[in-house]
Design a protein around this motif. Sequence first.
Motif, PDB file in Angstrom:
ATOM      1  N   THR A   1      10.490   2.716   5.816  1.00  0.00           N
ATOM      2  CA  THR A   1      11.501   2.618   6.870  1.00  0.00           C
ATOM      3  C   THR A   1      11.038   3.281   8.151  1.00  0.00           C
ATOM      4  O   THR A   1      11.181   2.723   9.250  1.00  0.00           O
ATOM      5  CB  THR A   1      12.821   3.258   6.401  1.00  0.00           C
ATOM      6  N   PHE A   2      10.469   4.466   8.039  1.00  0.00           N
ATOM      7  CA  PHE A   2      10.163   5.260   9.226  1.00  0.00           C
ATOM      8  C   PHE A   2       8.690   5.565   9.419  1.00  0.00           C
ATOM      9  O   PHE A   2       8.335   6.280  10.359  1.00  0.00           O
ATOM     10  CB  PHE A   2      10.929   6.587   9.167  1.00  0.00           C
ATOM     11  N   SER A   3       7.818   5.066   8.550  1.00  0.00           N
ATOM     12  CA  SER A   3       6.375   5.316   8.641  1.00  0.00           C
ATOM     13  C   SER A   3       6.035   6.799   8.709  1.00  0.00           C
ATOM     14  O   SER A   3       4.986   7.183   9.214  1.00  0.00           O
ATOM     15  CB  SER A   3       5.779   4.608   9.876  1.00  0.00           C
ATOM     16  N   GLY A   4       6.955   7.647   8.238  1.00  0.00           N
ATOM     17  CA  GLY A   4       6.679   9.074   8.173  1.00  0.00           C
ATOM     18  C   GLY A   4       6.670   9.787   9.506  1.00  0.00           C
ATOM     19  O   GLY A   4       6.334  10.967   9.584  1.00  0.00           O
ATOM     20  N   ASP A   5       7.069   9.111  10.622  1.00  0.00           N
ATOM     21  CA  ASP A   5       6.933   9.753  11.928  1.00  0.00           C
ATOM     22  C   ASP A   5       8.272  10.115  12.557  1.00  0.00           C
ATOM     23  O   ASP A   5       8.313  10.548  13.690  1.00  0.00           O
ATOM     24  CB  ASP A   5       6.156   8.836  12.882  1.00  0.00           C
ATOM     25  N   ALA A   6       9.360   9.948  11.813  1.00  0.00           N
ATOM     26  CA  ALA A   6      10.664  10.191  12.420  1.00  0.00           C
ATOM     27  C   ALA A   6      11.248  11.537  12.001  1.00  0.00           C
ATOM     28  O   ALA A   6      12.356  11.864  12.380  1.00  0.00           O
ATOM     29  CB  ALA A   6      11.645   9.078  12.045  1.00  0.00           C
TER      30      ALA A   6
ATOM     31  N   PRO B   1       0.801  -1.227   0.000  1.00  0.00           N
ATOM     32  CA  PRO B   1       0.000   0.000   0.000  1.00  0.00           C
ATOM     33  C   PRO B   1       0.835   1.280   0.000  1.00  0.00           C
ATOM     34  O   PRO B   1       0.424   2.290  -0.582  1.00  0.00           O
ATOM     35  CB  PRO B   1      -0.830  -0.131   1.282  1.00  0.00           C
ATOM     36  N   VAL B   2       2.002   1.256   0.642  1.00  0.00           N
ATOM     37  CA  VAL B   2       2.886   2.429   0.615  1.00  0.00           C
ATOM     38  C   VAL B   2       3.350   2.691  -0.816  1.00  0.00           C
ATOM     39  O   VAL B   2       3.388   3.837  -1.283  1.00  0.00           O
ATOM     40  CB  VAL B   2       4.090   2.219   1.548  1.00  0.00           C
ATOM     41  N   MET B   3       3.685   1.626  -1.533  1.00  0.00           N
ATOM     42  CA  MET B   3       4.142   1.763  -2.916  1.00  0.00           C
ATOM     43  C   MET B   3       3.006   2.251  -3.815  1.00  0.00           C
ATOM     44  O   MET B   3       3.215   3.096  -4.690  1.00  0.00           O
ATOM     45  CB  MET B   3       4.679   0.417  -3.407  1.00  0.00           C
ATOM     46  N   THR B   4       1.807   1.728  -3.592  1.00  0.00           N
ATOM     47  CA  THR B   4       0.651   2.145  -4.392  1.00  0.00           C
ATOM     48  C   THR B   4       0.356   3.626  -4.182  1.00  0.00           C
ATOM     49  O   THR B   4       0.100   4.367  -5.141  1.00  0.00           O
ATOM     50  CB  THR B   4      -0.578   1.298  -4.023  1.00  0.00           C
ATOM     51  N   ALA B   5       0.392   4.086  -2.944  1.00  0.00           N
ATOM     52  CA  ALA B   5       0.132   5.499  -2.650  1.00  0.00           C
ATOM     53  C   ALA B   5       1.186   6.393  -3.294  1.00  0.00           C
ATOM     54  O   ALA B   5       0.866   7.459  -3.843  1.00  0.00           O
ATOM     55  CB  ALA B   5       0.099   5.715  -1.140  1.00  0.00           C
ATOM     56  N   ALA B   6       2.447   5.959  -3.254  1.00  0.00           N
ATOM     57  CA  ALA B   6       3.509   6.755  -3.873  1.00  0.00           C
ATOM     58  C   ALA B   6       3.360   6.776  -5.389  1.00  0.00           C
ATOM     59  O   ALA B   6       3.613   7.805  -6.037  1.00  0.00           O
ATOM     60  CB  ALA B   6       4.873   6.188  -3.480  1.00  0.00           C
ATOM     61  N   ALA B   7       2.941   5.653  -5.983  1.00  0.00           N
ATOM     62  CA  ALA B   7       2.716   5.620  -7.432  1.00  0.00           C
ATOM     63  C   ALA B   7       1.593   6.571  -7.829  1.00  0.00           C
ATOM     64  O   ALA B   7       1.676   7.254  -8.862  1.00  0.00           O
ATOM     65  CB  ALA B   7       2.384   4.190  -7.873  1.00  0.00           C
ATOM     66  N   GLU B   8       0.544   6.654  -7.004  1.00  0.00           N
ATOM     67  CA  GLU B   8      -0.562   7.572  -7.283  1.00  0.00           C
ATOM     68  C   GLU B   8      -0.098   9.020  -7.221  1.00  0.00           C
ATOM     69  O   GLU B   8      -0.452   9.844  -8.078  1.00  0.00           O
ATOM     70  CB  GLU B   8      -1.686   7.338  -6.274  1.00  0.00           C
ATOM     71  N   ARG B   9       0.718   9.364  -6.246  1.00  0.00           N
ATOM     72  CA  ARG B   9       1.245  10.730  -6.153  1.00  0.00           C
ATOM     73  C   ARG B   9       2.124  11.059  -7.359  1.00  0.00           C
ATOM     74  O   ARG B   9       2.101  12.177  -7.879  1.00  0.00           O
ATOM     75  CB  ARG B   9       2.037  10.910  -4.854  1.00  0.00           C
ATOM     76  N   THR B  10       2.893  10.069  -7.801  1.00  0.00           N
ATOM     77  CA  THR B  10       3.736  10.285  -8.981  1.00  0.00           C
ATOM     78  C   THR B  10       2.884  10.531 -10.211  1.00  0.00           C
ATOM     79  O   THR B  10       3.186  11.409 -11.036  1.00  0.00           O
ATOM     80  CB  THR B  10       4.650   9.068  -9.210  1.00  0.00           C
ATOM     81  N   ALA B  11       1.807   9.766 -10.359  1.00  0.00           N
ATOM     82  CA  ALA B  11       0.901   9.959 -11.493  1.00  0.00           C
ATOM     83  C   ALA B  11       0.316  11.365 -11.481  1.00  0.00           C
ATOM     84  O   ALA B  11       0.161  11.990 -12.540  1.00  0.00           O
ATOM     85  CB  ALA B  11      -0.204   8.914 -11.461  1.00  0.00           C
ATOM     86  N   GLU B  12       0.019  11.890 -10.313  1.00  0.00           N
ATOM     87  CA  GLU B  12      -0.513  13.251 -10.213  1.00  0.00           C
ATOM     88  C   GLU B  12       0.537  14.274 -10.646  1.00  0.00           C
ATOM     89  O   GLU B  12       0.222  15.254 -11.339  1.00  0.00           O
ATOM     90  CB  GLU B  12      -0.980  13.516  -8.779  1.00  0.00           C
TER      91      GLU B  12
ATOM     92  N   VAL C   1       9.948   9.237  -6.366  1.00  0.00           N
ATOM     93  CA  VAL C   1       9.004   8.228  -5.879  1.00  0.00           C
ATOM     94  C   VAL C   1       9.717   7.139  -5.091  1.00  0.00           C
ATOM     95  O   VAL C   1       9.204   6.682  -4.059  1.00  0.00           O
ATOM     96  CB  VAL C   1       8.177   7.629  -7.038  1.00  0.00           C
ATOM     97  N   THR C   2      10.882   6.698  -5.538  1.00  0.00           N
ATOM     98  CA  THR C   2      11.549   5.623  -4.805  1.00  0.00           C
ATOM     99  C   THR C   2      12.085   6.103  -3.461  1.00  0.00           C
ATOM    100  O   THR C   2      12.115   5.332  -2.491  1.00  0.00           O
ATOM    101  CB  THR C   2      12.691   5.011  -5.632  1.00  0.00           C
ATOM    102  N   LEU C   3      12.479   7.374  -3.374  1.00  0.00           N
ATOM    103  CA  LEU C   3      12.904   7.902  -2.081  1.00  0.00           C
ATOM    104  C   LEU C   3      11.706   8.026  -1.143  1.00  0.00           C
ATOM    105  O   LEU C   3      11.803   7.740   0.056  1.00  0.00           O
ATOM    106  CB  LEU C   3      13.590   9.259  -2.259  1.00  0.00           C
ATOM    107  N   GLU C   4      10.558   8.437  -1.679  1.00  0.00           N
ATOM    108  CA  GLU C   4       9.342   8.475  -0.866  1.00  0.00           C
ATOM    109  C   GLU C   4       9.025   7.089  -0.308  1.00  0.00           C
ATOM    110  O   GLU C   4       8.720   6.928   0.881  1.00  0.00           O
ATOM    111  CB  GLU C   4       8.160   8.972  -1.699  1.00  0.00           C
ATOM    112  N   VAL C   5       9.074   6.085  -1.166  1.00  0.00           N
ATOM    113  CA  VAL C   5       8.724   4.738  -0.738  1.00  0.00           C
ATOM    114  C   VAL C   5       9.682   4.239   0.331  1.00  0.00           C
ATOM    115  O   VAL C   5       9.246   3.760   1.392  1.00  0.00           O
ATOM    116  CB  VAL C   5       8.717   3.765  -1.938  1.00  0.00           C
ATOM    117  N   ILE C   6      10.991   4.331   0.089  1.00  0.00           N
ATOM    118  CA  ILE C   6      11.935   3.729   1.031  1.00  0.00           C
ATOM    119  C   ILE C   6      11.927   4.445   2.376  1.00  0.00           C
ATOM    120  O   ILE C   6      12.058   3.806   3.424  1.00  0.00           O
ATOM    121  CB  ILE C   6      13.363   3.674   0.427  1.00  0.00           C
ATOM    122  N   THR C   7      11.745   5.767   2.381  1.00  0.00           N
ATOM    123  CA  THR C   7      11.688   6.448   3.670  1.00  0.00           C
ATOM    124  C   THR C   7      10.365   6.172   4.381  1.00  0.00           C
ATOM    125  O   THR C   7      10.335   6.039   5.615  1.00  0.00           O
ATOM    126  CB  THR C   7      11.906   7.959   3.506  1.00  0.00           C
TER     127      THR C   7
END
Length: 455
Positions: free
Chosen positions: A162-167, A123-134, A153-159
Amino acid sequence: MRVPKDVRDTPVAVPLLDHDIGIWETLTLARKNALGIVPEAALEERVISGKAGRRWHMLMDPAAIRIVMKDRLENYPKSVVTKQLLRPGLGDSLFISEGAHWRWQRRAASPAFAPKPVAALGPVMTAAAERTAERVAAQAGGPADLFEEMVTVTLEVITDVTFSGDAGFDRDAMHRAINAYLHQIGRIGLLDVLGAPDWVPRPGRIFGGRQLKAMKRQADRAVELRRAKGPGDGPPDLLDLLLVAEDPESGRQMTTKEMRDNLITFIVAGHETTALALSWAFYLIGRDPERQAHARAEAQAALGDRAATAEDLPELPFIHAILDEAMRLYPPGAFVSRNAVADDELPGASVRKGDLVMIPIYALHRHRKIWSDPDQFVPERWIDAPRPDRYTYLPFIDGPRVCIGARFAMQEAVIVLATLLARFRFTPVEGRDPDPVAVITLRPEGGVWLNVERA
């Protein structure tokens, strides 16, 4: 298999050497492009040996490569130069370490990259792909640099995984540090060739080194904060999984430094190599309208109007084949070097202790006695025929040190590529072909510029 007649001219390639060179020219060429020292004969021969300051051997023979990568792995650790180039950023992580220290880290980290945890990150990858499409949609009707988009997009996905966006991890700072690492720290110098120790200053690496130190401090803080806070309510991210990871044989867990070095390794390698596979795939498919139409039809049939998910992967075989073929023509890790620590006999080469053993994966993937139409983009070769010998195709290396994140990378790449091909039509921008340049990875210098239209 023969290449279809409607394919355009041959995709861009690295010009290989057609004459002998000495140590100074070797150093000059290697600093510009690591593949610049590969002789053209590597596309025909199975093994090439020579001497430029030291004895060396280039292996394009699958049987010899298997010995180096699998059967006698301990005899061929990563070369001293490779370690000196990579250690400033990656420390003593899985990618750098050898022997027992490598084995226990590999055992501890492997469960985090098993099929079930990787699928759960879809789901993280799918959400990042959608943002890239936008973002790409906002550029429709004009040119876009797909390399920059894939890096994003790949930096968005890996971070995020890795950190669930809360770090509070600073992606821009990470991007700057990675670029500095690859462009400055990653370029081979005379001190590296001479084997000078890591603590001897390398001119031109101070700025990048400062950025990497800041990145390491940030990663250390993230690890300690998560240790104190504990996992969140959602699925565990990569940091959660590594915090509880332990060697099943010894019960040992990673220290903060070991975890930080491995997290940075996963971020740098997972982001960079996947971005490159995708970027080269877009370059190739952008210049081949017939195959692009085939891929688009497959993606649209599987996805409809939504972004791709991990569950869609079985319905996207041609998308997968495009990525396989892109990594054959432009392997992200295009050149591997090892130091022999004992005498050995390889098919076609008598190796002495101290010899440099190189595997030019770029040349292996284009070898004229292994591949049909080796310089052409033919994704059908991955569908219409059995997969080649595993030691003739090495986008993720092989043997015990096969890339731990290969499944993660392919899942992400298929999701992103399918999502964008279902929605957009890409055509080349005249005069803007990328230049394949290998420093640590094989990057498209100048970007991957394509005109974008809504499909």
